[in-house]
Design an enzyme around this catalytic site. Sequence first.
Site, mmCIF file in Angstrom:
data_model
loop_
_atom_site.group_PDB
_atom_site.id
_atom_site.type_symbol
_atom_site.label_atom_id
_atom_site.label_comp_id
_atom_site.label_asym_id
_atom_site.label_seq_id
_atom_site.Cartn_x
_atom_site.Cartn_y
_atom_site.Cartn_z
ATOM 1 N N GLY A 1 5.498 -13.788 46.592
ATOM 2 C CA GLY A 1 5.970 -14.398 45.360
ATOM 3 C C GLY A 1 5.166 -15.608 44.938
ATOM 4 N N LYS B 1 -0.920 -5.619 51.518
ATOM 5 C CA LYS B 1 -0.989 -6.601 50.437
ATOM 6 C C LYS B 1 -2.388 -7.190 50.303
ATOM 7 C CE LYS B 1 3.846 -7.918 50.214
ATOM 8 N NZ LYS B 1 4.848 -8.996 50.252
ATOM 9 N N CYS C 1 13.659 -14.537 51.503
ATOM 10 C CA CYS C 1 14.372 -14.344 50.248
ATOM 11 C C CYS C 1 15.221 -13.084 50.276
ATOM 12 C CB CYS C 1 13.409 -14.309 49.087
ATOM 13 S SG CYS C 1 12.308 -12.912 49.087
#
Length: 261
Positions: free
Chosen positions: A45, A90, A194
């Site tokens: 994020g 990623k 999160c």
Amino acid sequence: MSLSPAPLSSARLDRFARHIVLPEVGGAGQVKLAHSHVAIIGLGGIGSPALQYLAASGIGRLSLIDDDVVDVSNLQRQTIFTTRDVGYGKAVSARRWLANFDDSLVVDVSDARITPDNAESLIRGADLVLDGTDNFATRLAVADACVAAGIPLLSAAVGRFQGQVAAFAGHLPEQACYRCFVGDAFDAEDCDTCADDGMLGAMAGWAGSFAALQAVKVLLAGTAMLGDPGWGRLHILDGLAPGMRTIRIAKDASCTACAGA
Ligand SMILES: [Zn+2]
């Protein structure tokens, strides 16, 4: 051999014209960015929007470090990834985004999980480390390696509707490190993710792009007017109010990482 860095080509001058026209950045500032190396740890994020704005600002070299794989639930806030990236690493997905965006930038990637043993070798040579990871064990490993290597750390975190961004230079005698801020209690804990608490997607965009702004200020210190590292100032972003406040973090004289630095 000249000691001043190589000038920018006319194509690069065009690309960064809106920076160069700013008196606070100017040609000298843009050349400094082009010769800067930032290691981005965590491409989630925080790392996604930070990568986009750091690449867009012409940072010459980027090291991308993340051991995670793109999950469909990441797409709500991790803006460099698309549905096609789900299931891929990623770091390699981020490199693909970067290659499409600007193939003049030098990029190296690692899918290693950061530990106290490998952190220093993964950040070696960087002018600045931007840590956007989501657990304290990794953050402390990165922070300690930055102090040991004498590399400034820009630490950014986000959850729910709140973000935190701070620049640390614990290798300097008067400046706090990240461990001065959080203490030693969190080394083994994998908390604050999160997945437990949720996060508004745009909060990650705000915190990540604000981290990129602060990174540019750190890199331009001593070169351009915009330069101001703001060591030890923690900016707290409140998406609900909305608003921002800033607190100062003092060096901890008994810090296990930076006391005596
Ligand atoms: Zn410290």
